[in-house]
Design a protein around this motif. Structure first.
Motif, PDB file in Angstrom:
ATOM      1  N   TYR A  27       0.834  -1.205   0.000  1.00 11.34           N
ATOM      2  CA  TYR A  27       0.000   0.000   0.000  1.00 11.34           C
ATOM      3  C   TYR A  27       0.870   1.257   0.000  1.00 11.34           C
ATOM      4  N   ALA A  28       1.989   1.185   0.723  1.00 11.43           N
ATOM      5  CA  ALA A  28       2.922   2.319   0.707  1.00 11.43           C
ATOM      6  C   ALA A  28       3.492   2.521  -0.698  1.00 11.43           C
ATOM      7  N   VAL A  29       3.813   1.409  -1.375  1.00 12.55           N
ATOM      8  CA  VAL A  29       4.311   1.501  -2.748  1.00 12.55           C
ATOM      9  C   VAL A  29       3.215   2.029  -3.661  1.00 12.55           C
ATOM     10  N   LYS A  30       1.998   1.578  -3.442  1.00 14.56           N
ATOM     11  CA  LYS A  30       0.871   2.056  -4.249  1.00 14.56           C
ATOM     12  C   LYS A  30       0.732   3.572  -4.151  1.00 14.56           C
ATOM     13  N   ALA A  31       0.856   4.109  -2.938  1.00 11.20           N
ATOM     14  CA  ALA A  31       0.736   5.560  -2.749  1.00 11.20           C
ATOM     15  C   ALA A  31       1.845   6.295  -3.504  1.00 11.20           C
ATOM     16  N   ARG A  32       3.038   5.747  -3.509  1.00 11.44           N
ATOM     17  CA  ARG A  32       4.157   6.402  -4.199  1.00 11.44           C
ATOM     18  C   ARG A  32       3.988   6.304  -5.720  1.00 11.44           C
ATOM     19  N   VAL A  33       3.488   5.154  -6.194  1.00 10.97           N
ATOM     20  CA  VAL A  33       3.233   5.017  -7.631  1.00 10.97           C
ATOM     21  C   VAL A  33       2.096   5.954  -8.049  1.00 10.97           C
ATOM     22  N   ALA A  34       1.077   6.120  -7.178  1.00 16.35           N
ATOM     23  CA  ALA A  34      -0.027   7.029  -7.485  1.00 16.35           C
ATOM     24  C   ALA A  34       0.484   8.459  -7.662  1.00 16.35           C
ATOM     25  N   ALA A  35       1.448   8.857  -6.812  1.00 21.53           N
ATOM     26  CA  ALA A  35       2.041  10.188  -6.949  1.00 21.53           C
ATOM     27  C   ALA A  35       2.816  10.293  -8.267  1.00 21.53           C
ATOM     28  N   LEU A  36       3.485   9.198  -8.640  1.00 23.87           N
ATOM     29  CA  LEU A  36       4.208   9.182  -9.911  1.00 23.87           C
ATOM     30  C   LEU A  36       3.245   9.286 -11.084  1.00 23.87           C
ATOM     31  N   ILE A  37       2.080   8.642 -10.976  1.00 20.81           N
ATOM     32  CA  ILE A  37       1.057   8.713 -12.012  1.00 20.81           C
ATOM     33  C   ILE A  37       0.623  10.158 -12.238  1.00 20.81           C
ATOM     34  N   ASP A  38       0.432  10.897 -11.135  1.00 21.46           N
ATOM     35  CA  ASP A  38       0.032  12.303 -11.248  1.00 21.46           C
ATOM     36  C   ASP A  38       1.105  13.125 -11.971  1.00 21.46           C
ATOM     37  N   GLU A  39       2.367  12.793 -11.728  1.00 19.19           N
ATOM     38  CA  GLU A  39       3.460  13.508 -12.386  1.00 19.19           C
ATOM     39  C   GLU A  39       3.513  13.196 -13.884  1.00 19.19           C
ATOM     40  N   LEU A  40       3.296  11.931 -14.229  1.00 27.09           N
ATOM     41  CA  LEU A  40       3.424  11.517 -15.630  1.00 27.09           C
ATOM     42  C   LEU A  40       2.278  12.037 -16.489  1.00 27.09           C
ATOM     43  N   GLY A  41       1.062  12.047 -15.952  1.00 28.35           N
ATOM     44  CA  GLY A  41      -0.090  12.500 -16.718  1.00 28.35           C
ATOM     45  C   GLY A  41      -0.604  11.434 -17.658  1.00 28.35           C
ATOM     46  N   GLU A  42      -1.797  11.671 -18.201  1.00 25.71           N
ATOM     47  CA  GLU A  42      -2.455  10.696 -19.072  1.00 25.71           C
ATOM     48  C   GLU A  42      -1.571  10.301 -20.251  1.00 25.71           C
ATOM     49  N   ARG A  78      -2.896  -1.393 -19.389  1.00 24.80           N
ATOM     50  CA  ARG A  78      -1.874  -2.150 -20.090  1.00 24.80           C
ATOM     51  C   ARG A  78      -1.855  -1.719 -21.552  1.00 24.80           C
ATOM     52  N   ARG A  79      -0.664  -1.536 -22.091  1.00 28.94           N
ATOM     53  CA  ARG A  79      -0.512  -1.251 -23.518  1.00 28.94           C
ATOM     54  C   ARG A  79       0.645  -2.070 -24.028  1.00 28.94           C
ATOM     55  N   GLY A  80       0.298  -3.136 -24.761  1.00 28.26           N
ATOM     56  CA  GLY A  80       1.338  -4.065 -25.202  1.00 28.26           C
ATOM     57  C   GLY A  80       1.976  -4.716 -23.990  1.00 28.26           C
ATOM     58  N   ARG A  81       3.294  -4.619 -23.899  1.00 27.89           N
ATOM     59  CA  ARG A  81       4.010  -5.195 -22.751  1.00 27.89           C
ATOM     60  C   ARG A  81       4.261  -4.146 -21.674  1.00 27.89           C
ATOM     61  N   GLY A  82       3.799  -2.924 -21.891  1.00 28.56           N
ATOM     62  CA  GLY A  82       4.029  -1.857 -20.928  1.00 28.56           C
ATOM     63  C   GLY A  82       2.759  -1.439 -20.206  1.00 28.56           C
ATOM     64  N   THR A  83       2.912  -0.448 -19.319  1.00 39.57           N
ATOM     65  CA  THR A  83       1.802   0.083 -18.533  1.00 39.57           C
ATOM     66  C   THR A  83       1.804   1.598 -18.652  1.00 39.57           C
ATOM     67  N   VAL A  84       0.640   2.172 -18.950  1.00 40.88           N
ATOM     68  CA  VAL A  84       0.545   3.621 -19.133  1.00 40.88           C
ATOM     69  C   VAL A  84      -0.518   4.195 -18.209  1.00 40.88           C
ATOM     70  N   VAL A  85      -0.444   5.500 -18.007  1.00 40.65           N
ATOM     71  CA  VAL A  85      -1.417   6.199 -17.166  1.00 40.65           C
ATOM     72  C   VAL A  85      -2.732   6.332 -17.934  1.00 40.65           C
ATOM     73  N   ALA A  86      -3.822   5.917 -17.289  1.00 44.51           N
ATOM     74  CA  ALA A  86      -5.142   5.981 -17.928  1.00 44.51           C
ATOM     75  C   ALA A  86      -5.728   7.379 -17.793  1.00 44.51           C
ATOM     76  N   GLY A  87      -6.689   7.685 -18.678  1.00 44.40           N
ATOM     77  CA  GLY A  87      -7.409   8.947 -18.581  1.00 44.40           C
ATOM     78  C   GLY A  87      -8.486   8.865 -17.511  1.00 44.40           C
ATOM     79  N   PRO A  88      -9.199   9.958 -17.284  1.00 41.39           N
ATOM     80  CA  PRO A  88     -10.269   9.958 -16.279  1.00 41.39           C
ATOM     81  C   PRO A  88     -11.389   9.011 -16.671  1.00 41.39           C
ATOM     82  N   LYS A  89     -12.114   8.517 -15.665  1.00 41.99           N
ATOM     83  CA  LYS A  89     -13.235   7.630 -15.925  1.00 41.99           C
ATOM     84  C   LYS A  89     -14.359   8.379 -16.633  1.00 41.99           C
TER      85      LYS A  89
END
Length: 252
Positions: A27-42, A78-89
């Motif tokens: 969960y701690a890693v999830k929170a840090r990845v979530a912050a990274l998601i915000d930095e990367l953007g859609e 998921r996109r191919g073999r990678g993972t990308v930031v999704a857009g808003p629901k």
């Protein structure tokens, strides 16, 4: 209770961290990845599991569990073999508006792929739910729902053949059924009963929508009537839980 000053009203209280302060490592890693998601953007590409494990000094399995949660929540794709930031629901209103109208309001392009369109005598349980006559001919139309060509749901519509006798000839299955009823047949919706629950897709449904069977789905059951109170349609719609949210305005 200590509420962070910058906590959004819709977010989990204390960011989901228990008062005793002990949280699972994932969960701690999830929170840090979530912050990274915000930095990367859609559309931003997430580092690999290996790189994230090195960055946060945890095992790859811990990273994998954090990413699974974020994928299920719709933050990642998921996109191919990678993972990308999704857009808003996609936000779908709980109203007598069509799927087409709801998607277009958000600047997305709606679409549908027809899976089946057949007719059969109305079975007892459908008659009981809708008020149709047992044995009278009904249409069943099943379509995959699209948003910008992405598969996001699966819809089954049951309607009496007497109300739409030329459905198989006059109706474009890629278009709005509600618009067809309104504009071509002059049928207006009066009211509807709706029920929402969470389910897992069947293997067939998951294959048609293109999702893993373990992905939670939002299932909406709707029974609609026209302005005279006569039964109009019975709809069963599955929406991807990672791509949809629902909203409603409630009066006093």
């Amino acid at each position: 209770m200590d509420y962070p000053n910058d906590q959004a009203p819709g977010s989990p209280v204390r960011s989901g961290i228990p008062e005793h302060g002990r949280i699972p490592k994932y969960y701690a890693v999830k929170a840090r990845v979530a912050a990274l998601i915000d930095e990367l953007g859609e559309g931003g590409t997430l580092p690999t599991e290996r790189d994230l494990a090195l960055r946060y000094d945890v095992s790859r399995e811990t990273v994998r569990q954090a990413l699974r949660d974020l994928l299920l929540e719709g933050r990642l794709r998921r996109r191919g073999r990678g993972t990308v930031v999704a857009g808003p629901k996609l936000e779908q209103p709980l109203s007598l508006a069509s799927y087409t109208e709801g998607v277009r309001r958000q600047g997305r392009t709606p679409g549908r792929n027809l899976i089946t369109l057949d007719r059969f005598p109305c079975p007892p349980r459908l008659a009981e739910e809708t008020g149709l006559e047992r044995g009278e001919p009904v249409w069943h139309m099943e379509r995959v729902l699209l948003a910008d060509d992405e598969r996001v749901g699966l819809e089954s519509t049951y309607v009496a053949v007497a109300r739409v006798p030329r459905l198989d000839a006059d109706f474009d299955p890629d278009s709005s059924f509600y618009a067809y009823l309104r504009d071509r047949l002059g049928i207006a919706f009066g009211d509807a009963d709706e029920r929402i629950e969470t389910v897992l897709a069947t293997p067939r449904e998951a294959l048609l929508i293109g999702t893993p069977p373990a992905l939670p789905m939002l299932l909406i059951h709707r029974v609609s009537r026209d302005t005279a109170g006569r039964p109009l349609e019975r709809v069963r719609t599955l929406y991807r839980g990672d791509r949809f949210s629902f909203s409603a305005h409630l009066g006093g």
